[in-house]
Enzyme design. Structure first.
Site, PDB file in Angstrom:
ATOM      1  N   ARG A 118     -43.264  21.642 -62.503  1.00 45.81           N
ATOM      2  CA  ARG A 118     -42.604  21.973 -61.217  1.00 45.81           C
ATOM      3  C   ARG A 118     -43.611  22.597 -60.229  1.00 45.81           C
ATOM      4  O   ARG A 118     -43.308  23.594 -59.549  1.00 45.81           O
ATOM      5  CB  ARG A 118     -41.437  22.948 -61.432  1.00 45.81           C
ATOM      6  CG  ARG A 118     -40.338  22.444 -62.316  1.00 45.81           C
ATOM      7  CD  ARG A 118     -39.548  21.320 -61.673  1.00 45.81           C
ATOM      8  NE  ARG A 118     -38.397  20.953 -62.493  1.00 45.81           N
ATOM      9  CZ  ARG A 118     -38.428  20.051 -63.475  1.00 45.81           C
ATOM     10  NH1 ARG A 118     -39.548  19.401 -63.744  1.00 45.81           N
ATOM     11  NH2 ARG A 118     -37.343  19.771 -64.159  1.00 45.81           N
ATOM     12  N   SER A 138     -31.396  23.060 -60.962  1.00 48.30           N
ATOM     13  CA  SER A 138     -31.876  24.212 -61.739  1.00 48.30           C
ATOM     14  C   SER A 138     -32.438  25.262 -60.789  1.00 48.30           C
ATOM     15  O   SER A 138     -33.293  24.952 -59.969  1.00 48.30           O
ATOM     16  CB  SER A 138     -33.000  23.789 -62.681  1.00 48.30           C
ATOM     17  OG  SER A 138     -32.540  22.796 -63.532  1.00 48.30           O
ATOM     18  N   GLU A 146     -36.942  28.304 -58.684  1.00 48.82           N
ATOM     19  CA  GLU A 146     -37.478  26.966 -58.419  1.00 48.82           C
ATOM     20  C   GLU A 146     -37.346  26.561 -56.941  1.00 48.82           C
ATOM     21  O   GLU A 146     -38.298  26.031 -56.370  1.00 48.82           O
ATOM     22  CB  GLU A 146     -36.759  25.955 -59.322  1.00 48.82           C
ATOM     23  CG  GLU A 146     -37.455  24.629 -59.368  1.00 48.82           C
ATOM     24  CD  GLU A 146     -36.737  23.620 -60.255  1.00 48.82           C
ATOM     25  OE1 GLU A 146     -36.623  23.849 -61.468  1.00 48.82           O
ATOM     26  OE2 GLU A 146     -36.297  22.594 -59.714  1.00 48.82           O
TER      27      GLU A 146
HETATM   28  C1  FAD Z   1     -27.867  18.489 -58.279  1.00 48.26           C
HETATM   29  C2  FAD Z   1     -29.386  18.620 -58.243  1.00 48.26           C
HETATM   30  C3  FAD Z   1     -30.132  18.161 -59.311  1.00 48.26           C
HETATM   31  C4  FAD Z   1     -31.541  18.259 -59.297  1.00 48.26           C
HETATM   32  N1  FAD Z   1     -32.226  17.797 -60.367  1.00 48.26           N
HETATM   33  C5  FAD Z   1     -33.588  17.875 -60.382  1.00 48.26           C
HETATM   34  C6  FAD Z   1     -34.325  17.384 -61.503  1.00 48.26           C
HETATM   35  O1  FAD Z   1     -33.770  16.833 -62.451  1.00 48.26           O
HETATM   36  N2  FAD Z   1     -35.670  17.518 -61.484  1.00 48.26           N
HETATM   37  C7  FAD Z   1     -36.329  18.088 -60.432  1.00 48.26           C
HETATM   38  O2  FAD Z   1     -37.559  18.171 -60.481  1.00 48.26           O
HETATM   39  N3  FAD Z   1     -35.653  18.552 -59.342  1.00 48.26           N
HETATM   40  C8  FAD Z   1     -34.309  18.457 -59.302  1.00 48.26           C
HETATM   41  N4  FAD Z   1     -33.599  18.934 -58.207  1.00 48.26           N
HETATM   42  C9  FAD Z   1     -34.332  19.554 -57.102  1.00 48.26           C
HETATM   43  C10 FAD Z   1     -34.617  18.604 -55.903  1.00 48.26           C
HETATM   44  O3  FAD Z   1     -33.726  17.525 -55.895  1.00 48.26           O
HETATM   45  C11 FAD Z   1     -36.041  18.046 -55.918  1.00 48.26           C
HETATM   46  O4  FAD Z   1     -36.981  19.096 -55.923  1.00 48.26           O
HETATM   47  C12 FAD Z   1     -36.323  17.129 -54.713  1.00 48.26           C
HETATM   48  O5  FAD Z   1     -37.581  16.496 -54.862  1.00 48.26           O
HETATM   49  C13 FAD Z   1     -36.284  17.861 -53.376  1.00 48.26           C
HETATM   50  O6  FAD Z   1     -36.350  16.886 -52.352  1.00 48.26           O
HETATM   51  P1  FAD Z   1     -35.816  17.193 -50.886  1.00 48.26           P
HETATM   52  O7  FAD Z   1     -36.171  16.010 -50.036  1.00 48.26           O
HETATM   53  O8  FAD Z   1     -34.388  17.547 -50.926  1.00 48.26           O
HETATM   54  O9  FAD Z   1     -36.723  18.429 -50.500  1.00 48.26           O
HETATM   55  P2  FAD Z   1     -36.344  19.664 -49.546  1.00 48.26           P
HETATM   56  O10 FAD Z   1     -35.398  20.561 -50.259  1.00 48.26           O
HETATM   57  O11 FAD Z   1     -35.962  19.173 -48.196  1.00 48.26           O
HETATM   58  O12 FAD Z   1     -37.755  20.382 -49.454  1.00 48.26           O
HETATM   59  C14 FAD Z   1     -38.326  20.990 -50.607  1.00 48.26           C
HETATM   60  C15 FAD Z   1     -39.710  21.537 -50.246  1.00 48.26           C
HETATM   61  O13 FAD Z   1     -40.572  20.459 -49.903  1.00 48.26           O
HETATM   62  C16 FAD Z   1     -41.052  20.568 -48.558  1.00 48.26           C
HETATM   63  N5  FAD Z   1     -41.080  19.196 -48.034  1.00 48.26           N
HETATM   64  C17 FAD Z   1     -40.052  18.332 -47.925  1.00 48.26           C
HETATM   65  N6  FAD Z   1     -40.491  17.126 -47.496  1.00 48.26           N
HETATM   66  C18 FAD Z   1     -41.829  17.252 -47.330  1.00 48.26           C
HETATM   67  C19 FAD Z   1     -42.873  16.363 -46.908  1.00 48.26           C
HETATM   68  N7  FAD Z   1     -42.618  15.086 -46.569  1.00 48.26           N
HETATM   69  N8  FAD Z   1     -44.141  16.828 -46.845  1.00 48.26           N
HETATM   70  C20 FAD Z   1     -44.430  18.110 -47.185  1.00 48.26           C
HETATM   71  N9  FAD Z   1     -43.494  18.994 -47.591  1.00 48.26           N
HETATM   72  C21 FAD Z   1     -42.210  18.563 -47.672  1.00 48.26           C
HETATM   73  C22 FAD Z   1     -40.074  21.502 -47.860  1.00 48.26           C
HETATM   74  O14 FAD Z   1     -40.691  22.191 -46.795  1.00 48.26           O
HETATM   75  C23 FAD Z   1     -39.685  22.431 -49.000  1.00 48.26           C
HETATM   76  O15 FAD Z   1     -40.679  23.413 -49.188  1.00 48.26           O
HETATM   77  C24 FAD Z   1     -32.200  18.840 -58.187  1.00 48.26           C
HETATM   78  C25 FAD Z   1     -31.440  19.293 -57.098  1.00 48.26           C
HETATM   79  C26 FAD Z   1     -30.045  19.185 -57.119  1.00 48.26           C
HETATM   80  C27 FAD Z   1     -29.239  19.644 -55.936  1.00 48.26           C
END
Ligand code: FAD
Length: 339
Positions: free
Chosen positions: A166, A239, A335
């Site tokens: 992570r 998580s 996380e």
């Molecule tokens: C129900 C649920 C289940 C999940 N299961 C998992 C799992 O199994 N495994 C896991 O690893 N994660 C999991 N996650 C966490 C999450 O889905 C991941 O971390 C996902 O990759 C986040 O993507 P996002 O586009 O929503 O990022 P955001 O929440 O929009 O951003 C996350 C971070 O990344 C930065 N960011 C976003 N886009 C960019 C970009 N293009 N360039 C630079 N920085 C950027 C943001 O500034 C922020 O710091 C889960 C979340 C939920 C709600």
């Protein structure tokens, strides 16, 4: 070339916790040019910029006094095919799960265990997303990012991303790199990873003996739907805590009092403990204070029952951290990214 900015925009629909805070300014970027234009205008006005994708790994504890730049770029393509190996690329704003499904429809395997993770392609490298025994580092073929300090584009190799559990170089240098597109090395022949959690058992129950990549994806989707709350129904960010890595000595001390401790040896005298198990043992499962709570089935998932603020969820997270430290001597790390 420049997308319009909106003022005072509620971020409630843009974060899966469903927290209702405002962005001072909000805009979307559909292309590299729009990204550059937004960053340039923000710099001119001396405004900080918060880049977001699906908002599924964010805990917003206050109004965001910045320009929120929502990545909305789209596009996915096959870059090269050499025998077994296929390299595909997707733009940062592509929603992750539909991208995984697209890759499976093309007959490519490698991403099936990462099915149904919310969010976007561009955010996936931030924390080296992982699930069911696979992390994106296992199929990573490179990415292109914009250096927000110099305005230059840079291609990153696997080594340069310094992926960990992570974790990545991008997470360790917040605000420096804006990821524009990501490449994955996939295969035409499946190398199945079935040994993590109940995946193999689920396939057996379904009578699938020789699973395809799509079968594995379907099984994982069904397990995830049972296990994890749907953010559209109950706000959450998956998580909330990382599984802590501790010394084998501390793990053994804990085992004296709690023989059932869930621990995975990591080599070099280190052991990874299941954070969910620690939180459950401490009695937090199903805890609720107002609208902030710990999920009744998943102690690793904090939930917003409706009107919880980010500050309330953060306060609950800190109480849990303090309790786990006192009971077990273990530090839990959050996380989601906190703002
Ligand atoms: C129900 C649920 C289940 C999940 N299961 C998992 C799992 O199994 N495994 C896991 O690893 N994660 C999991 N996650 C966490 C999450 O889905 C991941 O971390 C996902 O990759 C986040 O993507 P996002 O586009 O929503 O990022 P955001 O929440 O929009 O951003 C996350 C971070 O990344 C930065 N960011 C976003 N886009 C960019 C970009 N293009 N360039 C630079 N920085 C950027 C943001 O500034 C922020 O710091 C889960 C979340 C939920 C709600």
């Amino acid at each position: 070339m420049t997308a319009a900015w909106q003022e005072r925009v509620s971020l409630k629909p843009f974060n899966t916790f469903g927290i209702d805070v405002d962005a001072r300014y909000f805009t979307q970027a559909h292309s590299d040019d729009e990204v550059r234009a937004a960053l340039a205008s923000a710099a001119q006005r001396q405004l900080p910029v918060l880049v977001i994708g699906g908002g599924s790994n964010l805990l917003l504890t206050q109004d965001v006094d910045a320009l929120v730049l929502h990545m909305a770029s789209r596009g996915r393509r096959v870059l090269s095919e050499q025998g077994e190996r296929v390299v595909v690329e997707a733009e940062a704003g592509e929603p992750w799960h539909p991208f995984v499904q697209w890759s499976l429809e093309q007959g490519f395997s490698g991403l099936e265990n990462l099915s149904l993770i919310p969010g976007t392609v561009g955010a996936a490298p931030m924390q080296n997303v992982g699930a069911y025994g696979v992390e994106i580092k296992d199929v990573f073929a490179g990415l292109t990012a914009l250096d927000r300090e110099t305005g230059e584009l840079r291609d990153f190799t696997l080594e340069e991303c310094a992926f960990g559990y992570r974790d990545s170089v991008f997470k360790r240098t917040p605000g420096r790199w804006l990821i524009l597109r990501v490449r994955f090395a996939l295969a035409r022949t499946l190398q199945a990873h079935l040994d993590y959690g109940p995946v193999r058992q689920r396939l057996q129950e379904q009578g699938v003996e020789q699973p395809s990549a799509q079968d594995i994806s379907d099984a994982i989707c069904s397990i995830r739907r049972e296990k994890l709350p749907d953010p559209l129904e109950l706000g959450n960010a998956g998580s909330f805590f990382k599984n802590p890595v501790v010394s084998a000595a501390l793990s053994e001390q804990i085992r004296v009092w709690y023989p059932g401790v869930v621990a995975y040896p990591q080599g070099e005298g280190q052991v990874k403990l299941a954070a969910g198990w620690l939180i459950e043992q401490a009695g937090w499962k199903g805890y609720r204070d107002g609208d902030a709570g710990v999920h009744r089935l998943q102690s690793l998932v904090l939930v917003n029952y409706g009107q919880a603020s980010g500050a309330q969820l953060h306060a609950l997270a800190r109480k849990i951290q303090a309790d786990i430290l006192e009971r077990f001597g273990v530090e839990l790390e959050m996380e989601p990214n906190l703002y």
